[in-house]
Design a protein around this motif. Structure first.
Motif, PDB file in Angstrom:
ATOM      1  N   LEU A   3       0.815  -1.223   0.000  1.00 14.56           N
ATOM      2  CA  LEU A   3       0.000   0.000   0.000  1.00 14.56           C
ATOM      3  C   LEU A   3       0.847   1.270   0.000  1.00 14.56           C
ATOM      4  CD1 LEU A   3      -2.794   1.380   0.090  1.00 14.56           C
ATOM      5  CD2 LEU A   3      -2.726   1.146   2.580  1.00 14.56           C
ATOM      6  N   VAL A  24      -6.509   3.922   1.423  1.00  9.65           N
ATOM      7  CA  VAL A  24      -7.098   2.584   1.349  1.00  9.65           C
ATOM      8  C   VAL A  24      -7.117   2.159  -0.112  1.00  9.65           C
ATOM      9  CG1 VAL A  24      -9.222   1.246   1.680  1.00  9.65           C
ATOM     10  CG2 VAL A  24      -8.595   2.997   3.363  1.00  9.65           C
ATOM     11  N   ALA A  25      -6.808   0.882  -0.369  1.00  7.54           N
ATOM     12  CA  ALA A  25      -6.968   0.309  -1.711  1.00  7.54           C
ATOM     13  C   ALA A  25      -7.791  -0.962  -1.566  1.00  7.54           C
ATOM     14  CB  ALA A  25      -5.614   0.006  -2.330  1.00  7.54           C
ATOM     15  N   PHE A  26      -8.966  -0.963  -2.152  1.00  5.28           N
ATOM     16  CA  PHE A  26      -9.817  -2.159  -2.049  1.00  5.28           C
ATOM     17  C   PHE A  26      -9.354  -3.203  -3.049  1.00  5.28           C
ATOM     18  CE2 PHE A  26     -12.678   1.358  -0.677  1.00  5.28           C
ATOM     19  CZ  PHE A  26     -12.777   0.969   0.653  1.00  5.28           C
ATOM     20  N   THR A  35     -13.059  -5.550   0.925  1.00  6.39           N
ATOM     21  CA  THR A  35     -11.842  -5.904   1.663  1.00  6.39           C
ATOM     22  C   THR A  35     -10.692  -5.090   1.096  1.00  6.39           C
ATOM     23  OG1 THR A  35     -12.703  -8.138   1.929  1.00  6.39           O
ATOM     24  CG2 THR A  35     -10.351  -7.836   2.334  1.00  6.39           C
ATOM     25  N   ASP A  36      -9.867  -4.512   1.962  1.00  5.48           N
ATOM     26  CA  ASP A  36      -8.739  -3.727   1.460  1.00  5.48           C
ATOM     27  C   ASP A  36      -7.450  -4.548   1.439  1.00  5.48           C
ATOM     28  OD1 ASP A  36      -7.543  -3.663   3.994  1.00  5.48           O
ATOM     29  OD2 ASP A  36      -8.131  -1.595   4.436  1.00  5.48           O
ATOM     30  N   SER A  37      -6.394  -3.928   0.941  1.00  2.61           N
ATOM     31  CA  SER A  37      -5.135  -4.639   0.716  1.00  2.61           C
ATOM     32  C   SER A  37      -4.500  -5.110   2.024  1.00  2.61           C
ATOM     33  CB  SER A  37      -4.154  -3.723  -0.029  1.00  2.61           C
ATOM     34  OG  SER A  37      -3.983  -2.511   0.703  1.00  2.61           O
TER      35      SER A  37
END
Ligand SMILES: *Cc1c(COP(=O)(O)O)cnc(C)c1O
Length: 404
Positions: A3, A24-26, A35-37
Motif C-alpha cells: 500500500l 485505502v486500496a480495495f 476488503t482492502d489490501s
C-alpha cells in the motif's frame, strides 16, 4: 504492490486531480462488503459513487459478463448490429417513458448528447432556440459544456471562457426559471435530487411546475438521472415519483453496474431530431458495456433487486430520520431510497465524520452543504444498515459529549 509503495507511486505518476486520496486500496468485494489490501473489511455505503447498485460479486452479473468475454468479443463498432445493445435499449424503453435510446460512455457524455439532441430538435424546425437553462448547485459532469451547465462557481472559474448557450438559474424557483427563458431557450436540464451539492431533493410541486413551463414554452425537459437512476430512489428512475414524464433523460453511473456506460433516453418526438451522422460514439454501447447493462436490468426486474432497493431504501431513510431526531449535530436527514444525505451542523465536518466511519469499517462519502453522503448498493441488508446506524450513533454521541 504494498500500500505504501502504491501511494507513493500514485503521487508521482497520476495527475493530482484527487488530492490526497483516502489511504485505502480495495482488492475484493462480496455483497456490500469490501476488503482492502491490508485485509480489513468494510460495509460499503457509497457504492463507488452510486455505481455499484448490485454490490460486489453479484453472481448472475459476474456470470453474464464472463459469458460475454468468452465469446471473444468486447467490442465490434457501431457499424454493425450489436445484440446486447439492442436488448438493453428494448429493456429501457419497455420500462420507461422513452421510445429510443442512445448509448454513451459516461454521465457527462450522455448529458452532452442530450444537449446536442435538444439543439438539433430546434435546428430542424428552423428555430433559433439553443440555450439550455440549468440550476444553481447542479452537477452535470466535467466536460467543458457540462461545466457550463454545472452551475457551481468552483467548477467553472478555472475554465473560462465556457461554451456559450448555458444559463444558470436559481434552483427551486419557478419564477426565476420563467424569467430566464426567452425565445432562444431550447431546454431545461435538471436533476430531481441534486446529488453532488448535498442530496437536495426538489419538491414535487416544483418538478411539476418545470414540466408545465416546458410544455407552455414548447421546450424540452431534460432530466439528468445519472445518479438517481437504476433503482437508486426505489423506482427505476426518480421521475416516476413525480407523476411527470421528461422528454429526454440521461443515465450512467449504476447502468453498467461498474462497467462504464451512459445513455440518452428520449421520446420518439425528441429522438427523431437525430439523423444519421448527427451523433455517434466509438465505444458507446459496445458488447461488454451493454451486456453489463442487460445484467443490471435483469437483476433489478427478474431477481427482485428493484423491490429490494425500494425496501432497503425506505429502511435506511427511516433509520436516518430517527437518528437525526436524536442528535443535535445532525441538521437534517434528506434523500429518497438508497440516496441519502445527512447535513451536519458546522461543529462536525462531514469529511471528519466520513474519515471516522472509514476507520470503523464503513465506506461513505461527502457532498456539498457539509453533508454525509450515502449511496449503498441494493444488496445491502437491514443488519448491515443497523450496524452502520449503531456506529454512527456512537460517533455522534461521543462528539456531542465532547462539545458540551
Ligand atoms: C456523476 C454525475 C454526472 C457525471 O457523470 P460522469 O460519468 O462522471 O461523467 C452527471 N450528472 C449527475 C447528476 C451525476 O451525479
Amino acid at each position: 504492490m504494498d500500500l505504501n509503495a502504491l501511494m507513493e507511486l500514485d503521487r508521482k505518476v497520476y495527475m493530482n486531480t484527487f488530492g490526497q486520496r483516502l489511504p485505502v486500496a480495495f482488492v475484493a468485494g462480496e455483497g456490500a462488503t469490501l476488503t482492502d489490501s491490508e485485509g480489513n473489511r468494510y460495509i460499503d455505503l457509497f457504492g463507488g459513487i452510486a455505481v455499484n447498485i448490485l454490490g460486489y460479486g453479484y453472481p448472475s452479473y459476474t456470470r453474464k459478463l464472463i459469458a460475454q468475454i468468452e465469446t471473444g468479443i468486447l467490442h465490434t463498432s457501431n457499424l454493425y448490429y450489436v445484440e446486447p445493445q439492442t436488448r438493453l435499449a428494448r429493456m429501457l424503453t419497455e420500462r420507461t417513458f422513452a421510445d429510443r435510446v442512445f448509448f454513451a460512455n459516461s454521465g457527462a457524455e450522455a448529458n452532452e448528447g442530450a444537449v446536442k439532441l435538444a439543439r438539433k430538435y430546434f435546428f430542424n424546425k428552423g428555430s433559433k432556440r439553443y440555450k439550455v437553462l440549468s440550476l444553481h448547485d447542479s452537477f452535470h459532469g466535467r466536460t467543458l459544456a457540462m461545466v457550463a451547465a454545472t452551475a457551481q462557481a468552483k467548477y467553472q472559474k478555472p475554465y473560462s471562457p465556457l461554451p456559450a448557450g448555458f444559463v444558470n438559474v436559481e434552483a427551486g424557483d419557478i419564477e426565476a426559471l420563467r424569467q430566464a427563458a426567452d425565445e432562444e431557450t431550447c431546454a431545461v436540464m435538471l436533476e430531481l435530487i441534486q446529488g453532488e451539492s448535498g442530496v437536495l431533493p426538489f419538491p414535487a410541486e416544483y418538478v411539476n411546475q418545470v414540466r408545465a413551463l416546458c410544455d407552455e414554452l414548447g421546450i424540452l425537459m431534460i432530466v439528468d438521472e445519472v445518479q438517481t437512476g437504476m433503482g437508486r430512489t426505489g423506482k427505476l428512475f426518480a421521475y416516476e415519483h413525480y407523476g411527470i414524464k421528461p422528454d429526454v433523460l440521461t443515465a450512467a453511473k449504476a447502468l453498467g453496474g461498474g462497467v462504464p456506460i451512459g445513455a440518452i433516453l428520449a421520446t420518439e418526438k425528441a429522438a427523431s431530431a437525430f439523423s444519421p451522422g448527427d451523433h455517434g460514439s466509438t465505444f458507446g454501447g459496445n458488447h461488454l458495456a451493454t451486456a453489463a447493462g442487460c445484467a443490471v436490468m435483469e437483476a433489478l426486474y427478474d431477481e427482485g433487486l428493484l423491490q429490494r432497493a425500494s425496501e432497503m431504501g425506505a429502511y435506511l431513510q427511516s433509520r436516518l430520520r430517527q437518528l437525526a431526531a436524536a442528535h443535535p449535530l445532525i441538521k437534517e436527514a434528506r434523500g429518497l431510497g438508497l440516496m441519502a444525505g445527512l447535513e451536519l451542523s458546522p461543529a462536525f465536518t462531514a469529511k471528519a465524520l466520513a474519515e471516522e466511519l472509514l476507520r470503523k469499517g464503513f465506506v461513505t462519502g461527502t457532498a456539498g452543504h457539509n453533508t454525509l453522503r450515502l449511496l449503498p448498493p441494493a444488496v445491502i441488508t437491514a443488519a448491515e444498515i443497523d450496524r452502520f446506524i449503531d456506529s454512527l450513533d456512537a460517533i455522534l454521541t461521543q462528539k456531542e459529549s465532547s462539545l458540551t
